[in-house]
Structure formats: structure tokens, C-alpha cells
Design a protein around this motif. Structure first.
Motif, PDB file in Angstrom:
ATOM      1  N   ALA A  18      27.297  -4.132   1.517  1.00  0.00           N
ATOM      2  CA  ALA A  18      25.925  -4.287   1.024  1.00  0.00           C
ATOM      3  C   ALA A  18      25.625  -3.243  -0.052  1.00  0.00           C
ATOM      4  O   ALA A  18      26.212  -2.156  -0.048  1.00  0.00           O
ATOM      5  N   GLY A  19      24.701  -3.595  -0.962  1.00  0.00           N
ATOM      6  CA  GLY A  19      24.334  -2.723  -2.082  1.00  0.00           C
ATOM      7  C   GLY A  19      24.153  -1.249  -1.708  1.00  0.00           C
ATOM      8  O   GLY A  19      24.755  -0.377  -2.349  1.00  0.00           O
ATOM      9  N   PRO A  20      23.334  -0.964  -0.679  1.00  0.00           N
ATOM     10  CA  PRO A  20      23.094   0.447  -0.342  1.00  0.00           C
ATOM     11  C   PRO A  20      24.375   1.225  -0.020  1.00  0.00           C
ATOM     12  O   PRO A  20      24.444   2.436  -0.241  1.00  0.00           O
ATOM     13  N   GLN A  21      25.399   0.523   0.454  1.00  0.00           N
ATOM     14  CA  GLN A  21      26.647   1.204   0.816  1.00  0.00           C
ATOM     15  C   GLN A  21      27.402   1.734  -0.397  1.00  0.00           C
ATOM     16  O   GLN A  21      28.304   2.558  -0.255  1.00  0.00           O
ATOM     17  N   PHE A  47      24.414  -8.501  -0.783  1.00  0.00           N
ATOM     18  CA  PHE A  47      25.633  -8.182  -0.040  1.00  0.00           C
ATOM     19  C   PHE A  47      26.682  -9.254  -0.299  1.00  0.00           C
ATOM     20  O   PHE A  47      26.371 -10.361  -0.732  1.00  0.00           O
ATOM     21  N   VAL A  48      27.933  -8.862  -0.088  1.00  0.00           N
ATOM     22  CA  VAL A  48      29.041  -9.797  -0.270  1.00  0.00           C
ATOM     23  C   VAL A  48      29.837  -9.862   1.031  1.00  0.00           C
ATOM     24  O   VAL A  48      29.864  -8.904   1.805  1.00  0.00           O
ATOM     25  N   VAL A 105      28.463 -14.404  -2.176  1.00  0.00           N
ATOM     26  CA  VAL A 105      27.495 -13.364  -2.532  1.00  0.00           C
ATOM     27  C   VAL A 105      26.128 -13.805  -2.030  1.00  0.00           C
ATOM     28  O   VAL A 105      25.759 -14.981  -2.187  1.00  0.00           O
ATOM     29  N   PHE A 106      25.396 -12.908  -1.447  1.00  0.00           N
ATOM     30  CA  PHE A 106      24.028 -13.185  -0.985  1.00  0.00           C
ATOM     31  C   PHE A 106      23.075 -12.262  -1.738  1.00  0.00           C
ATOM     32  O   PHE A 106      23.155 -11.039  -1.603  1.00  0.00           O
ATOM     33  N   ILE A 107      22.203 -12.866  -2.544  1.00  0.00           N
ATOM     34  CA  ILE A 107      21.239 -12.083  -3.323  1.00  0.00           C
ATOM     35  C   ILE A 107      19.829 -12.404  -2.834  1.00  0.00           C
ATOM     36  O   ILE A 107      19.494 -13.571  -2.595  1.00  0.00           O
ATOM     37  N   ASN A 108      19.020 -11.365  -2.693  1.00  0.00           N
ATOM     38  CA  ASN A 108      17.632 -11.485  -2.194  1.00  0.00           C
ATOM     39  C   ASN A 108      17.539 -12.382  -0.946  1.00  0.00           C
ATOM     40  O   ASN A 108      16.689 -13.286  -0.883  1.00  0.00           O
ATOM     41  N   PRO A 109      18.398 -12.152   0.025  1.00  0.00           N
ATOM     42  CA  PRO A 109      18.373 -13.009   1.214  1.00  0.00           C
ATOM     43  C   PRO A 109      17.121 -12.798   2.057  1.00  0.00           C
ATOM     44  O   PRO A 109      16.548 -11.702   2.073  1.00  0.00           O
ATOM     45  N   ILE A 110      16.712 -13.867   2.706  1.00  0.00           N
ATOM     46  CA  ILE A 110      15.626 -13.787   3.691  1.00  0.00           C
ATOM     47  C   ILE A 110      16.152 -14.404   4.980  1.00  0.00           C
ATOM     48  O   ILE A 110      16.543 -15.584   4.998  1.00  0.00           O
ATOM     49  N   HIS A 148      25.057  -8.207  10.291  1.00  0.00           N
ATOM     50  CA  HIS A 148      25.431  -6.806  10.053  1.00  0.00           C
ATOM     51  C   HIS A 148      25.055  -6.384   8.627  1.00  0.00           C
ATOM     52  O   HIS A 148      24.464  -5.324   8.417  1.00  0.00           O
ATOM     53  N   GLU A 149      25.385  -7.236   7.655  1.00  0.00           N
ATOM     54  CA  GLU A 149      25.100  -6.890   6.254  1.00  0.00           C
ATOM     55  C   GLU A 149      23.608  -6.943   5.956  1.00  0.00           C
ATOM     56  O   GLU A 149      23.090  -6.125   5.200  1.00  0.00           O
TER      57      GLU A 149
END
Ligand code: ZN
Length: 181
Positions: free
Chosen positions: A47-50, A58-59, A76-81, A138-139
Motif C-alpha cells: 500500500a502507498g503508505p508503506q 494499493f497493489v 491495482v486498487f485506487i481510491n478504494p471504498i 490487509h491492504e
């Protein structure tokens, strides 16, 4: 580009990440870099923060795993809800590139429904189950500032406290690039 991985104790891992505004970031290039970074560390999710970007991305890449339903799971998951979690709770031993060499059984529900954009800004709403759901949960936690160790009962947390302390000082045996908090 290979990014160093942020470790337990880094404040960015505790922040709720922000949505990516279309155009503010080359998401194709960035997600390629995330896949490369993750592959170098033998991860299946990142995930981005990592890698130091407090953004909601996150990917996942399960193509190297044995499990049949993970073999073609690379996206790839962008702006997931995360809309819902359902099904029965099941336990699975989780690990995290930001918490090296610690693995613990974590109980999560077996199904999720999630909306997200892919790297071409196509929007999807999908259901995932089993291992796929697990990796997504998790991500997704990462972009909410949560870590899998948060779910442990306090007695377990006490048992790993000193190990977590060592990790936050960079005292851990890893074969990938890290950034010490
Ligand atoms: Zn993780």
C-alpha cells in the motif's frame, strides 16, 4: 524505481491516507514502481503508505503463489471504498513487509465488496472472497492507518512488543530496502 519500505513505528503507517485526484500522480508509473518494489521484497500486497506516500492506492500480486485462485490475481486498487465485509470469520497467518519476521493468526470475514479505480481510471465494484478478500482487507487497513497487529489480543501484543520495538529501530533481518523510522 524501487522504494524503501517503511517500518513499524513510522508515523505514516498510522495516518488515514488521502484519495488520489486524477492527474496529480502518474498512477501507471507509480503502480509499476509499487509492483517492482513488492516483487523485490517477495510481497503479495503493498500500500502507498508503506513506501512513504499517504495516498489511497494499493497493489496485489498473487501470481507467484500456489493457491489456484491467486495465480491470476494481479491488480491495482485506487481510491478504494470497502462497502461491506460478510461471510464467516476465518483465521489465517498474516505477515507484513512493514513488520518483518512477525507472523500471527488473524481472524477476518471471508468476503468483501469493494469499489475502486484501476490504473486507467476505470471504476469497478466487485466482490472478492477467501485469500483475495484477505489480501484486500490487509491492504485496505494500511490506507486506513491500521496494521494487522492491531487485531491481536493484548496478551499476544505484549509478547511481541519487544520485537516490534526492535523493528522500529531498524533492527530486523530483511533482504529488501527499508527506511528506519
Ligand atoms: Zn502489510
Amino acid at each position: 524505481m524501487i522504494y524503501p519500505i517503511r517500518l513499524y513505528g513510522d508515523s505514516i503507517l498510522r495516518k488515514k491516507a488521502n484519495d488520489i485526484i486524477e492527474g496529480e500522480l502518474d498512477v501507471k508509473k507509480f503502480s509499476d514502481d509499487m509492483f517492482d518494489t513488492m516483487a523485490c521484497a517477495d510481497g503479495i500486497g503493498l500500500a502507498g503508505p508503506q513506501i512513504g506516500l499517504s495516498k489511497r492506492i494499493f497493489v496485489v500480486d498473487g501470481t507467484t503463489l500456489e493457491e489456484e485462485d491467486m495465480k491470476n490475481f494481479k491488480q491495482v486498487f485506487i481510491n478504494p471504498i470497502l462497502h461491506s465485509e460478510s461471510g464467516d470469520f476465518w483465521e489465517f497467518e498474516e505477515g507484513c513487509l512493514s513488520i518483518p519476521n512477525i507472523k500471527e493468526n488473524i481472524s477476518r470475514k471471508s468476503e468483501v465488496e469493494i469499489s475502486y479505480f484501476d490504473e486507467n481510471w476505470n471504476k469497478f465494484t466487485e466482490k472478492f472472497s477467501g485469500m483475495r478478500a484477505r489480501v484486500i482487507q490487509h491492504e485496505y487497513d494500511h490506507i486506513e492507518g491500521k496494521l494487522f497487529t492491531d487485531y491481536l489480543p493484548s496478551i499476544k501484543k505484549k509478547l511481541i512488543r519487544s520485537k516490534l520495538n526492535e523493528i522500529s529501530k531498524g533492527k530486523c533481518d530483511v533482504k529488501y530496502k527499508i527506511k528506519i523510522p
